[in-house]
Scaffold this motif. Structure first.
Motif, PDB file in Angstrom:
ATOM      1  N   MET A 144       8.763   0.413  -0.161  1.00 16.44           N
ATOM      2  CA  MET A 144       7.892  -0.509  -0.891  1.00 16.44           C
ATOM      3  C   MET A 144       8.703  -1.622  -1.546  1.00 16.44           C
ATOM      4  N   GLN A 183       0.843  -1.198   0.000  1.00 15.74           N
ATOM      5  CA  GLN A 183       0.000   0.000   0.000  1.00 15.74           C
ATOM      6  C   GLN A 183       0.875   1.245   0.000  1.00 15.74           C
ATOM      7  N   ASP A 184       0.605   2.169  -0.917  1.00 12.51           N
ATOM      8  CA  ASP A 184       1.476   3.332  -1.059  1.00 12.51           C
ATOM      9  C   ASP A 184       1.350   4.327   0.083  1.00 12.51           C
ATOM     10  N   ASN A 185       0.098   4.649   0.480  1.00 15.55           N
ATOM     11  CA  ASN A 185      -0.105   5.590   1.583  1.00 15.55           C
ATOM     12  C   ASN A 185      -1.467   5.313   2.217  1.00 15.55           C
ATOM     13  N   PRO A 238       1.545   0.967  -6.702  1.00 18.08           N
ATOM     14  CA  PRO A 238       2.947   1.368  -6.827  1.00 18.08           C
ATOM     15  C   PRO A 238       3.186   2.857  -6.584  1.00 18.08           C
ATOM     16  N   ILE A 239       4.373   3.147  -6.053  1.00 13.87           N
ATOM     17  CA  ILE A 239       4.822   4.526  -5.885  1.00 13.87           C
ATOM     18  C   ILE A 239       5.748   4.902  -7.036  1.00 13.87           C
ATOM     19  N   ASP A 240       6.796   4.104  -7.241  1.00 20.27           N
ATOM     20  CA  ASP A 240       7.763   4.351  -8.302  1.00 20.27           C
ATOM     21  C   ASP A 240       7.906   3.074  -9.123  1.00 20.27           C
ATOM     22  N   ALA A 294       3.906   1.560   2.800  1.00 19.53           N
ATOM     23  CA  ALA A 294       5.177   2.193   2.446  1.00 19.53           C
ATOM     24  C   ALA A 294       5.227   3.670   2.823  1.00 19.53           C
ATOM     25  N   PRO A 304       9.284   4.963  -1.860  1.00 15.93           N
ATOM     26  CA  PRO A 304       9.468   3.887  -2.843  1.00 15.93           C
ATOM     27  C   PRO A 304      10.471   2.831  -2.410  1.00 15.93           C
ATOM     28  N   THR A 363       2.812  14.877  -3.515  1.00 14.98           N
ATOM     29  CA  THR A 363       2.313  13.583  -3.060  1.00 14.98           C
ATOM     30  C   THR A 363       0.824  13.494  -3.342  1.00 14.98           C
ATOM     31  N   ASN A 377       4.472   6.428   1.182  1.00 13.72           N
ATOM     32  CA  ASN A 377       5.021   7.243   0.098  1.00 13.72           C
ATOM     33  C   ASN A 377       6.527   7.100  -0.090  1.00 13.72           C
TER      34      ASN A 377
END
Length: 375
Positions: A97, A60-62, A116-118, A90, A94, A215, A92
């Protein structure tokens, strides 16, 4: 192992990856864009993956409500299908993550769903996860066994048309507009192409800011709007993802510049956006992408995969414009994603599936930016 491959693995910290994966190149999946046929639920079954745990990890990104609601749907389906469910948050970051997905890989988790973040840093680890036999569902970017995406042009068009109708009928055809975009994300940029095209139909519309927050969350939207307000005290329309638009609305309120005649509109159908619409204030609309329903669906596909079933390669989450008049049905459906998913007619209002893939054909994973809108 080639030197270049060793360098990649070393950079990602994959020393603990099973020797079989470290001893060979991990092949790319389908890289040339293509259209998939409609999903066939009666497709032949495959052999289930061996040596993997019945664990579903959500990278989970945020903590925005959109992905938290998706996690709620995943958790429900996992519980119903006998999967252990874990959330790897994560925040935010990367690198965090990548480390969390790497841990799922080395723990031999059977399934992974990722926001995904990056993409560049995460993709090599996802390919290893797929090569090991696990299921990967990705919310928008590749690579993945199943790509979950919205038809981005249709999504942006729905919000842009609603804003234009409001400006024309309630604002005399004139408005100062702030667009809070995701143009740095190539997979989401098309929604803003459609929004800009809709706004261009009104000569009296002036876009005073067209900018991507750092963000994708309330903090990003809040900080960006505060900067915009240094140069522009009048804002009539704000459009973007719900989470950033909610942050922007908070900044407008802090500055004493929020007005009930504004059109604040978002994408995702987040609970807080719906609560704002109930107040009959500035927040006028959201394009719902029903994250509990698609979260439930992705987790169901993960369980099917681990049991040798065939799952979609592409999954559309269909946009629906939520207004104060229509939000009741949307709330009822997202509160009970299992009932929607297991009812063909209700499910088809939210989801459309394409392509077929199972463990035996896992080499045909999606390694391009899939969209049902591909020509």
């Amino acid at each position: 192992m080639s030197v270049s491959r060793r360098a990649v693995l070393g950079a990602l910290g994959l020393a603990a990856v099973p020797a079989l994966l470290r001893s060979q190149e991990v092949a790319r999946g389908i890289t040339a864009p293509r259209r998939f046929a409609p999903f066939n639920p009666a497709a032949a079954r495959c052999s289930p993956p061996g040596g993997l745990t019945r664990t579903l990890v959500f990278a989970q990104d945020n903590q925005r409500e959109f992905v938290q609601s998706a996690a709620r749907g995943m958790a429900l389906a996992a519980r119903q299908r006998g999967l252990a469910f874990e959330v790897a948050l994560a925040d935010n970051d990367p690198r965090a993550m990548v480390g969390q997905v790497r841990k799922a890989l080395t723990d031999r988790a059977g399934a992974l769903i990722v926001a995904p973040i990056d993409v560049a840093t995460l993709a090599p680890v996802l390919r290893l996860f797929i090569a090991q036999g696990g299921y990967v569902g990705s919310i928008v970017p590749p690579p993945a066994t199943t790509i979950l995406n919205a038809p981005q042009l249709a999504t942006g068009r729905a919000l842009g048309d609603a804003a234009v109708d409001y400006i024309r009928t309630r604002k005399g055809g004139e408005a100062r507009v702030v667009l809070l975009t995701h143009d740095s994300n190539q997979f989401l940029a098309q929604r803003f192409v459609a929004i800009r095209a809709a706004l261009k139909s009104l000569p009296g519309v002036r876009i005073i800011a067209d900018i991507s927050p750092r963000t994708v969350d309330k903090a990003g939207g809040h900080a960006t709007m505060r900067t915009v307000l240094l140069a522009h005290s009048r804002v009539d329309v704000v459009l973007g993802a719900d989470t950033v638009v909610l942050g922007a609305l908070a900044a407008l309120r802090e500055a004493g510049l929020a007005r009930d005649d504004q059109f604040i509109g978002g994408i995702d159908g987040e609970p807080e956006a719906i609560a704002e619409m109930r107040r009959n204030g500035p927040y006028k609309a959201s394009v719902g992408l029903a994250s509990p329903i698609f979260g439930y669906a992705l987790a169901q596909h993960a369980a099917d995969w681990l049991e040798g079933g065939s799952v979609p390669q592409g999954l559309d989450i269909l946009p629906s414009l939520i207004s104060p008049e229509s939000l009741g049905q949307f709330e009822r459906d997202t509160a009970d994603p299992a009932a929607v998913y297991h009812d063909d007619a209700r499910r088809s209002a939210y989801l459309k599936a394409y392509g077929n893939i199972c463990h035996d054909s896992r080499a045909d994973y999606v390694d391009f930016g899939w969209s049902s809108e591909l020509k």
